[in-house]
Design a protein around this motif. Structure first.
Motif, PDB file in Angstrom:
ATOM      1  N   UNK A  44       0.829  -1.204   0.000  1.00  0.00           N
ATOM      2  CA  UNK A  44       0.000   0.000   0.000  1.00  0.00           C
ATOM      3  C   UNK A  44       0.864   1.255   0.000  1.00  0.00           C
ATOM      4  N   UNK A  45       2.037   1.183   0.645  1.00  0.00           N
ATOM      5  CA  UNK A  45       2.904   2.348   0.729  1.00  0.00           C
ATOM      6  C   UNK A  45       3.762   2.528  -0.531  1.00  0.00           C
ATOM      7  N   UNK A  46       3.907   1.460  -1.299  1.00  0.00           N
ATOM      8  CA  UNK A  46       4.819   1.531  -2.445  1.00  0.00           C
ATOM      9  C   UNK A  46       4.118   1.158  -3.746  1.00  0.00           C
ATOM     10  N   UNK A  47       2.801   1.305  -3.779  1.00  0.00           N
ATOM     11  CA  UNK A  47       2.035   0.840  -4.934  1.00  0.00           C
ATOM     12  C   UNK A  47       1.891   1.840  -6.055  1.00  0.00           C
ATOM     13  N   UNK A  48       2.783   2.796  -6.125  1.00  0.00           N
ATOM     14  CA  UNK A  48       2.662   3.846  -7.135  1.00  0.00           C
ATOM     15  C   UNK A  48       3.042   3.378  -8.526  1.00  0.00           C
ATOM     16  N   UNK A  49       3.951   2.409  -8.609  1.00  0.00           N
ATOM     17  CA  UNK A  49       4.503   2.016  -9.910  1.00  0.00           C
ATOM     18  C   UNK A  49       4.233   0.549 -10.222  1.00  0.00           C
ATOM     19  N   UNK A  50       3.866   0.305 -11.482  1.00  0.00           N
ATOM     20  CA  UNK A  50       3.959  -1.044 -12.050  1.00  0.00           C
ATOM     21  C   UNK A  50       5.310  -1.156 -12.729  1.00  0.00           C
ATOM     22  N   UNK A  51       5.848  -2.381 -12.737  1.00  0.00           N
ATOM     23  CA  UNK A  51       7.100  -2.623 -13.437  1.00  0.00           C
ATOM     24  C   UNK A  51       7.108  -3.984 -14.067  1.00  0.00           C
ATOM     25  N   UNK A  52       7.848  -4.105 -15.163  1.00  0.00           N
ATOM     26  CA  UNK A  52       7.980  -5.407 -15.815  1.00  0.00           C
ATOM     27  C   UNK A  52       9.163  -5.408 -16.765  1.00  0.00           C
ATOM     28  N   UNK A  53       9.517  -6.600 -17.204  1.00  0.00           N
ATOM     29  CA  UNK A  53      10.612  -6.787 -18.155  1.00  0.00           C
ATOM     30  C   UNK A  53      10.115  -7.679 -19.285  1.00  0.00           C
ATOM     31  N   UNK A  54      10.321  -7.241 -20.522  1.00  0.00           N
ATOM     32  CA  UNK A  54       9.932  -8.020 -21.685  1.00  0.00           C
ATOM     33  C   UNK A  54      11.135  -8.474 -22.481  1.00  0.00           C
ATOM     34  N   UNK A  55      10.972  -9.608 -23.168  1.00  0.00           N
ATOM     35  CA  UNK A  55      12.039 -10.191 -23.996  1.00  0.00           C
ATOM     36  C   UNK A  55      11.579 -10.241 -25.446  1.00  0.00           C
ATOM     37  N   UNK A  56      12.443  -9.826 -26.345  1.00  0.00           N
ATOM     38  CA  UNK A  56      12.115  -9.839 -27.776  1.00  0.00           C
ATOM     39  C   UNK A  56      12.689 -11.101 -28.415  1.00  0.00           C
ATOM     40  N   UNK A  57      11.804 -12.025 -28.769  1.00  0.00           N
ATOM     41  CA  UNK A  57      12.237 -13.320 -29.317  1.00  0.00           C
ATOM     42  C   UNK A  57      12.666 -13.188 -30.773  1.00  0.00           C
TER      43      UNK A  57
END
Length: 272
Positions: free
Chosen positions: A259-272
């Motif tokens: 709840x205190x750190x929910x400001x950002x979504x993050x992810x990593x994608x790979x280009x096949x």
């Protein structure tokens, strides 16, 4: 490896700048009174911004280590912001000294610090550029000097696309940049969201940026996912940044921490 000379008057101190406000959230000193005043208003409205900024920084470092461990030896970091150690190149080069990093930001004050903190090795460079002009970034001499587009690249768009309006089409910008990368490349991306704050406090805080050099455009999960088009989203997917592959030994964030750190979504994608 920075050729970005500019007159001091290019640094706009009349309006708050998001990069300098972010520096203030992280406890830095590379900001002006106008930035601190705006940032303090954000903190008053939305106290979670400071722990969220630190969580986002942790995501950047973990994701940088991850792509380096996968064999990536060249990184484009767009929206670098005020340098805060450990920087992208420090994180990557601690694992592999030959990693090359091209830093890009649109704030001249970042350029003022680049020589001292970002371009101290032969494998790093910095130039002024704007994510809204992706072709200019891709064609810049510093990119061409450091980055071989015949080899896999990690593209970092960390906490930058939420400063792009819907009219400016952030998905199109991400696609142009991603299309320039060869197979085997990675996209590291984080983005602000109001999904976890139904009380509206984060949205109210975002309005402070209406007087800054760039507005904040918070987006829900479903609107951020398309930024990964052309990439396979790796586990655990697009998640709150503390949940993205926490380092061994790190405490698993509980509901209160999220709840205190929910400001950002993050992810990593790979280009096949």
């Amino acid at each position: 490896m920075s050729d970005e000379g500019f007159p001091v008057e290019q640094i706009d101190t009349s309006r708050p700048h998001p990069a300098r406000m972010y520096d203030y959230y992280l406890g830095g000193w590379d900001n002006y009174e106008v930035d601190r005043e705006a940032a303090d208003r954000v903190i008053e409205l939305f106290p979670s911004i400071r722990p969220s900024a630190r969580a986002n920084r942790g995501f950047l470092q973990r994701a940088t280590r991850f792509v380096t461990e996968q064999g990536i030896r060249q990184i484009i970091d767009i929206g670098t912001g005020i340098p805060t150690s450990p920087n992208t190149h420090e994180t990557a080069q601690a694992l592999s000294p030959e990693v090359r990093v091209a830093y890009v930001d649109n704030d001249p004050i970042v350029a003022a610090h680049a020589g001292a903190r970002l371009t101290g090795t032969g494998n790093t460079g910095f130039f002024l550029g704007d994510v809204r002009e992706p072709e200019t970034i891709l064609d810049h001499p510093t990119i061409r000097e450091l980055i071989d587009f015949e080899q896999p690249v990690a593209l970092l768009l960390v906490a930058v696309l939420h400063f792009v309006t819907d009219k400016e089409d952030p998905a199109r910008l991400a696609r142009i940049l991603g299309d320039a990368l060869p197979a085997g490349s990675y996209l590291v991306l984080s983005h602000g969201t109001a999904d976890f704050f139904p009380d509206g406090s984060q949205t109210k805080a975002a309005k402070v940026y209406e007087g800054a050099t760039a507005t904040v455009n918070l987006r829900p999960h479903a609107e951020i996912l398309p930024f990964f088009d052309g990439f396979d989203l790796l586990d655990p997917g697009l998640v709150q940044v503390p949940l993205w592959r926490p380092a061994p030994g790190d405490p698993v964030p509980d509901a209160d921490e999220l709840r205190r750190t929910g400001t950002f979504y993050g992810g990593v994608g790979y280009k096949a």
